[in-house]
Design an enzyme around this catalytic site. Structure first.
Site, mmCIF file in Angstrom:
data_model
loop_
_atom_site.group_PDB
_atom_site.id
_atom_site.type_symbol
_atom_site.label_atom_id
_atom_site.label_comp_id
_atom_site.label_asym_id
_atom_site.label_seq_id
_atom_site.Cartn_x
_atom_site.Cartn_y
_atom_site.Cartn_z
ATOM 1 N N ASP A 29 0.826 -1.233 0.027
ATOM 2 C CA ASP A 29 0.020 0.053 -0.055
ATOM 3 C C ASP A 29 0.701 1.074 -0.023
ATOM 4 O O ASP A 29 0.293 2.588 0.133
ATOM 5 C CB ASP A 29 -1.037 -0.015 1.098
ATOM 6 N N LYS B 155 9.372 42.037 -7.480
ATOM 7 C CA LYS B 155 8.731 41.023 -8.068
ATOM 8 C C LYS B 155 7.353 41.145 -7.665
ATOM 9 O O LYS B 155 6.866 41.170 -6.515
ATOM 10 C CB LYS B 155 9.182 39.607 -7.705
HETATM 11 C C1 R5P Z 1 11.207 32.652 -3.627
HETATM 12 O O1 R5P Z 1 11.071 33.595 -2.924
HETATM 13 C C2 R5P Z 1 12.366 31.978 -3.941
HETATM 14 O O2 R5P Z 1 13.402 32.708 -3.374
HETATM 15 C C3 R5P Z 1 12.571 31.724 -5.386
HETATM 16 O O3 R5P Z 1 12.782 32.891 -6.094
HETATM 17 C C4 R5P Z 1 11.342 31.097 -5.923
HETATM 18 O O4 R5P Z 1 10.878 29.816 -5.074
HETATM 19 C C5 R5P Z 1 11.617 30.432 -7.485
HETATM 20 O O5 R5P Z 1 10.327 29.819 -7.994
HETATM 21 P P1 R5P Z 1 10.161 29.736 -9.340
HETATM 22 O O6 R5P Z 1 11.514 29.086 -10.120
HETATM 23 O O7 R5P Z 1 9.137 28.891 -9.624
HETATM 24 O O8 R5P Z 1 9.775 31.330 -9.809
#
Ligand code: R5P
Length: 320
Positions: free
Chosen positions: A38, A195
């Protein structure tokens, strides 16, 4: 005595064990797992670990990997090991470090709690998503930094290209503090990216704060998952006048279509450690890929922890 075990779901574990063999011969131990029909897993040490300093190598990138690590801690605890150190090159779930939206789980704290409940007495890990997560534990955490590998690499690159001007770039606000360490240690200008996210793994817009015109950008992030963040940053940097973009990342998860996304982006060079590997070198057509191994560094940290010695001298800079 020291006994070090590479758990089944660790990919880099056998490399660390090999590096360790050159420092403490005979330190590798055997561990066996049985998986029932399982899917339930049972972990057993075929030989005694009574009174031993046990080190268990496993990243926590998947539920199965986490369960194996917890069961191994539990088995070592009930088998009377003297100490149980979880060696976690990539601490998965570390991104769940706070209540970022209402009613959300905080997996990082939960993982810290269950590791301790399972009998873990020390953790060795690298570049936690947020360094303050060390405080989620009430046991010692040896927090190893990728700066130890990345700073000498960047220094060599700069020495070999004296005619080029470099800058360090943080891909988001969370990465700024780490990027600042690099900028100070290497005496390079720091550029920040802002971002805007519309959801997990979805990056809407990136704004560059600083001047990258004619500069060779070194983008530093802890994780590349879908590669949305890093590639969008790289593209914006190039549109803002950067000469080239080198992306450096501690934990290359490279999930989904990440490899293609990187290959089609403006990232010229991708430099990663192998905390999540050793993965097959990804098949890039356009991006130059460089892997820096963590194995000897982790082997040295394990030896230092076993011998109760400071690990500070293993760091390239003081990044605490
Ligand atoms: C976010 O705060 C992390 O430091 C990375 O920038 C993030 O996890 C990257 O994720 P992805 O490659 O999916 O944009």
């Amino acid at each position: 005595m020291i006994k070090v075990f590479a758990l089944p779901s660790t990919k880099v574990g056998p490399d660390i064990i090999n590096a360790l063999a050159s420092l403490i011969p005979g330190s590798a131990g055997r561990i066996s797992t049985t998986v029932f029909s399982d899917g339930e897993t049972e972990v057993r040490f075929p030989e005694s670990v009574r009174g031993e300093s046990v080190f268990l190598i496993q990243s926590t990138h998947s539920p199965q990997a986490i369960m194996e690590l917890l069961l191994a801690c539990n088995a070592a605890h009930y088998a009377s090991a003297k100490s149980i150190t979880a060696v976690i090159p990539y601490f998965g779930y570390a991104r769940q470090d706070r209540k970022s939206v209402a009613r959300v789980s905080m997996g990082a704290r939960l993982l810290a709690d269950v590791l301790q409940a399972a009998g873990c007495t020390r953790v060795i890990t690298m570049d936690l998503h947020a360094a303050q997560e060390q405080a989620f534990f009430s046991i010692p955490v040896d927090h190893v930094h990728a700066t130890t590998l990345f700073i000498p690499y960047i220094q060599k690159l700069m020495d070999a290209n004296l005619d080029k001007e470099y800058c360090i770039v943080a891909p988001d606000a969370g990465a700024a503090k780490n990027a600042e360490l690099y900028s100070k240690a290497l005496n390079l200008p720091l550029v920040l990216c802002h971002k805007h996210r519309s959801g997990p793994n979805q990056v809407d817009k990136i704004q560059v704060i600083g001047d990258v015109n004619h500069l060779h950008c070194i983008l530093i992030d802890d994780i590349i998952d879908t590669a949305g963040t890093i590639t969008k940053c790289a593209n914006v940097l190039r549109f803002s006048g950067a000469e080239s973009v080198t992306a450096m990342c501690t934990h290359p998860l490279l999930s989904g279509d990440a490899i293609n996304t990187i290959d089609e982006s403006h990232i010229d060079n991708l430099v990663c450690t192998d905390t999540t590997g050793p993965f097959q070198s990804p098949e890039f057509k356009n991006t130059n890929f460089i892997k820096l191994s963590i194995s000897m560094l982790f082997a040295q940290v394990i030896v230092a922890a076993f011998q109760d010695k400071s690990i500070e001298s293993l760091y390239a800079i003081d990044s605490h």
